[in-house]
Structure formats: structure tokens, C-alpha cells
Design a protein around this motif. Sequence first.
Motif, short mmCIF file in Angstrom:
data_model
loop_
_atom_site.label_atom_id
_atom_site.label_comp_id
_atom_site.label_asym_id
_atom_site.label_seq_id
_atom_site.Cartn_x
_atom_site.Cartn_y
_atom_site.Cartn_z
N GLY A 1 0.77 -1.11 -0.11
CA GLY A 1 -0.13 0.13 -0.05
C GLY A 1 1.12 1.34 -0.09
N ASP A 2 2.03 1.17 0.24
CA ASP A 2 2.94 2.33 0.36
C ASP A 2 3.39 2.83 -1.27
OD1 ASP A 2 2.99 2.22 2.93
OD2 ASP A 2 5.08 1.59 3.17
N ASN A 3 3.41 4.23 -1.37
CA ASN A 3 3.96 4.90 -2.60
C ASN A 3 5.37 4.97 -2.50
OD1 ASN A 3 1.00 4.81 -3.42
ND2 ASN A 3 0.83 6.64 -2.24
N VAL A 4 6.06 4.64 -3.79
CA VAL A 4 7.41 5.22 -3.75
C VAL A 4 7.92 5.55 -5.18
CG1 VAL A 4 8.01 2.72 -4.29
CG2 VAL A 4 9.55 4.17 -3.34
N ASP A 5 9.01 6.03 -5.27
CA ASP A 5 9.30 6.78 -6.62
C ASP A 5 10.36 5.67 -7.28
OD1 ASP A 5 7.92 9.07 -6.57
OD2 ASP A 5 9.46 10.04 -5.42
N MET A 6 10.24 5.46 -8.40
CA MET A 6 11.02 4.65 -9.13
C MET A 6 11.75 5.35 -10.54
SD MET A 6 9.77 0.53 -9.52
CE MET A 6 11.46 0.13 -10.06
N HIS A 7 13.06 5.23 -10.64
CA HIS A 7 13.61 6.10 -11.42
C HIS A 7 14.29 4.90 -12.59
CE1 HIS A 7 13.54 9.44 -8.76
NE2 HIS A 7 13.92 8.69 -7.95
N PHE A 8 14.15 5.44 -13.83
CA PHE A 8 14.53 4.58 -15.02
C PHE A 8 15.22 5.37 -15.84
CE2 PHE A 8 10.30 3.35 -13.68
CZ PHE A 8 10.51 1.86 -13.55
N VAL A 9 16.31 4.64 -16.42
CA VAL A 9 17.34 5.22 -17.49
C VAL A 9 16.86 4.45 -18.99
CG1 VAL A 9 19.51 5.77 -18.28
CG2 VAL A 9 19.01 6.18 -15.69
N THR A 10 16.36 4.92 -19.70
CA THR A 10 16.07 4.10 -20.89
C THR A 10 16.38 5.01 -22.08
OG1 THR A 10 13.61 4.66 -20.94
CG2 THR A 10 14.22 2.57 -20.00
N ASN A 11 17.05 4.46 -23.31
CA ASN A 11 17.17 5.26 -24.34
C ASN A 11 17.99 6.56 -24.32
OD1 ASN A 11 16.11 3.26 -25.96
ND2 ASN A 11 14.11 3.99 -25.78
N GLU A 12 18.79 6.61 -23.06
CA GLU A 12 19.68 7.80 -22.52
C GLU A 12 18.72 8.84 -21.98
OE1 GLU A 12 21.88 9.09 -25.94
OE2 GLU A 12 23.20 7.02 -25.82
N ALA A 13 17.29 8.45 -21.51
CA ALA A 13 16.57 9.38 -20.97
C ALA A 13 16.08 8.94 -19.66
CB ALA A 13 15.28 9.69 -21.84
N MET A 14 16.00 9.99 -18.81
CA MET A 14 15.71 9.64 -17.43
C MET A 14 14.07 9.67 -17.02
SD MET A 14 16.40 8.93 -14.25
CE MET A 14 18.28 9.30 -13.86
N ARG A 15 13.35 8.80 -16.62
CA ARG A 15 12.03 9.00 -16.16
C ARG A 15 12.11 8.17 -14.85
NH1 ARG A 15 12.41 6.96 -21.82
NH2 ARG A 15 11.39 8.26 -23.07
N THR A 16 10.81 9.00 -14.28
CA THR A 16 10.32 8.65 -13.04
C THR A 16 8.68 8.40 -12.84
OG1 THR A 16 12.08 10.25 -12.10
CG2 THR A 16 10.23 9.66 -10.50
N ARG A 17 8.50 7.40 -12.14
CA ARG A 17 7.25 6.99 -11.65
C ARG A 17 6.84 6.68 -10.47
NH1 ARG A 17 7.46 7.98 -16.48
NH2 ARG A 17 6.37 6.99 -18.43
N ARG A 18 5.85 7.18 -9.93
CA ARG A 18 5.31 6.88 -8.73
C ARG A 18 4.50 6.02 -8.68
NH1 ARG A 18 6.86 8.87 -3.68
NH2 ARG A 18 5.17 8.96 -2.18
N VAL A 19 4.89 4.75 -7.92
CA VAL A 19 4.31 3.37 -7.87
C VAL A 19 3.80 3.13 -6.64
CG1 VAL A 19 5.66 2.61 -10.21
CG2 VAL A 19 6.26 2.38 -7.67
N THR A 20 2.68 2.32 -6.72
CA THR A 20 2.28 1.75 -5.09
C THR A 20 2.78 0.35 -5.31
OG1 THR A 20 0.45 2.99 -5.62
CG2 THR A 20 0.24 1.12 -4.19
N VAL A 21 3.17 -0.22 -3.80
CA VAL A 21 3.64 -1.64 -3.63
C VAL A 21 2.20 -2.37 -3.53
CG1 VAL A 21 4.93 -2.97 -2.18
CG2 VAL A 21 5.63 -0.87 -2.59
N SER A 22 2.00 -3.34 -4.36
CA SER A 22 0.78 -4.11 -4.44
C SER A 22 0.94 -5.50 -3.72
CB SER A 22 0.23 -4.36 -5.74
OG SER A 22 1.01 -5.17 -6.47
#
Length: 430
Positions: free
Chosen positions: A182-203
Motif C-alpha cells: 500500500g506504500d507509494n514510492v518513486d522509481m527512476h529509469f534510464v532508457t534510451n539515454e533518458a531519465m524517467r520517474t514513476r510514482r508506484v504503489t507496492v501491491s
Amino acid sequence: MNISVFIGRRLSFSESSTAADKSSRRSGASAGVPIAIGGIAIAVVIMMISLSVVLGFKEEIRRKIVGFTSEMTVFPQSRTLASAPCMKLSEQLISTITTTLPEAVCDGVIEIPGIIKTDSAFVGVMVKAYADTARGFGFISSHLVEGAMPSPPAESEDPSLPARPEIVLSAANATKLRLAVGDNVDMHFVTNEAMRTRRVTVSGIYDTHLGEYDSRFVYSTPDMARSVAKMPGDCVTALEINGIAAERLPDAIASLSASLLNLSSQTTGSDYYGLDNVLHSGQAYFSWLDLLDTNVVVILVLMALVSGFTLISSMFILILERVRTIGILKSLGATNSQIRGVFIYMAERLVVRGLIIGNLIGLGFILLQHFLHIIPLDAEAYFLSYVPVDLAWGPFIILNAGVIVISAAVLVLPSHMIATLAPSESMRYE
């Protein structure tokens, strides 16, 4: 009917044919019979349990490694950690795999590297999503300890707020990051030389006790993975192949590798496929399991020696108890080989009784452990929380047949003692 078998059936372990034999039994010589049966039974129990535990360990560890990485994985040769190349599952590729391996079960997967970061810690992970979540999530869902597997994000009630994707992570990472269901946490990704961030929920939280893999993999839905990688809906990063019997796996790897190489030579360079396999990715674990085979061989040899000495001792006791019977048989014209056959048959009856008792005890213990897990293990050291057992009927049958054959061979040598007994002397034996 063979004369040796006929006489052997008529002779009893509890009753002797002469008064001298009865006196000998009252003096305690017949104690060799229960000792022989008990020795065989104990040896069979130990050998059965050893085989069952080692085969169970191999099967459970292999099942866990395959659950994380699959038996074989086909991927674009250009795959790197910094990118998630699009691999389209062409009919030509699928046809090549199913033609080479008709029993193969294929699952498309999307894998992208990422970092989960909280205020107190961070971990690097590989986010893994299956194109067919119902089938792909089967292994991890069986090891869930809390929560549920991720589902596609629902439409947010507030149009200004984007739908939040869900992930499942391991208990080890959840503890390190201080996260709960139920907690929310930030995940960071590096794909195709671009940084992306997603706010995800632990299910959900899973725990397979396979520390190296638990700390590496996080699971999510294909929609979330493709959105991060900016990947079309018909693309995956790899194709996992399962359903191959363990004994066939080395040959299947060689066959598929040759087929993919032939396919790549007929297409453009962008369609060149690489092939990884569980024997390579899990080599350290399989090498450890191979060491267990040595332990089993040592146990089987030791138990065979113990059983052999016990049978030889029992044979001598049987012969000494019936010296006068041997003299009578010789005086009636029986040959040494016929008399040896009588006592070998009697000793084999002891072996069969020991086998029956040993099998009942061994199978009873194995069934109890299989269903109730009465003997626990330190999961940190052995990757399992209980001692695994395998109901290996084939090896058990071979083991029992081997005990009967080897015992018959072992009994030939002490039975030659009969040839040294002269009828005139044995008739006067007290």
C-alpha cells in the motif's frame, strides 16, 4: 521347481529341523536374523531418504531459478542495460522455436532496469513484466507473502491525477527500503539515454529465499513497463522458453541455438537473436547442487558396505545353525552348488523382509515431510525453509532392485564355506 528353492522354502528361520539346531537357536545364534533384517531396513531407509532429499533439493532450486530466468531466453543481440530494444515476435521466429522444440512454452517479457529510492535507502532492480500476466506471474504469485500481484492501473477519479501503476517487490528489498503493501514510492529509469520517474504503489511482497534473485527482480504490468520504455504494444525485450524436460535441456539448447543462427543468417542484422539459458545464468547454484551428488554416492557406498557385512555375518550364522542339515543333504547326494543355492535363497528372504520394512519406514517419512514439512531449514543458508523431498518412484525401484542383485552377489563368497564341510564331520556337529 528348482531343488534349492524348494528346500529353502521348507526351511524356516524360527524352526530348525534337528534337535541340535534347536539347541543352537536357544543359545542365541538366531539373533542374526533380526539383526540382518534390521541392518537391511536401516540401510534402505537412509538410502531412500538421501536420494529423495537430494532430488528434492535439485528440483526446488531448479524450479526457483527457472521461475526467475526461464529455461531459455531469446533476446535481440543488441540488448544492453541502458536500453530496452523492441523485439517483435514474428511468425518466423515463433515457427523456428516451435519446430525445433514442439513442447516449448513461450512467454514474451519486458525487462527494464530501474532504481527504487526512499528517504533512507535505494536499491537497483530489474523491473519485469509478462505479456501474458495470467501465466507469467504463476511462479511469483505462489511465493507471495503479503498483498496481491499488480493489476493494470485503473482510471483515476480525478482526471488531473494520472493512474498509479503497481509493483511487487521482494521481502528483502521491502525490509531494506522500509516499505509495506500500500506504500507509494518513486522509481527512476534510464532508457534510451533518458531519465524517467514513476510514482508506484507496492501491491504485494514475495519471498523465495533465493537472495540473489529476490534482491534483483521487481514485477509490474506490461502497460507500465512499455510506457516507461516508450515501446509499442506489440513489442517485448525478450522471449522466455519453458516446458523442456531437465534431462533434455542441454540438447535442446544446442538445437535451438543452431536454429536461431540459421534464422539470423537468412534475415537482416537487426533480426540477429541471442540465446541465454538457465544452465549458464544459474551455474553457481547448479555447481553447488552437483556437489550433493558426491555426498549421495558416499552415503550409498557406505550403506552398501554395511549391508554387505551384515548379510555375510547372517549367512555364516545360517550355515552354522544348520551344519547337521548340510551334512544330511550332502549324504543324500546334494551338490555344494545346490546347498549354496538353499542358503543364498534363505538370505535373500531376509533381504526382501528388510526391503519391505525399510520401504514402509522410508516412504512414510518421505510422505510426512512432503506434506507436513516437519523438518525445517535455515532459509538464509539453504534457500529453502524446509527439507525438500521428491517422490522419485523410478530411482526407488532401481534402488530396491539393486539391493537384491548386489546382495545375491555378496552372498556367493561366504556360501563357499559349505564346500569345506565334510558329511561325516557335520553329522557329528553339536
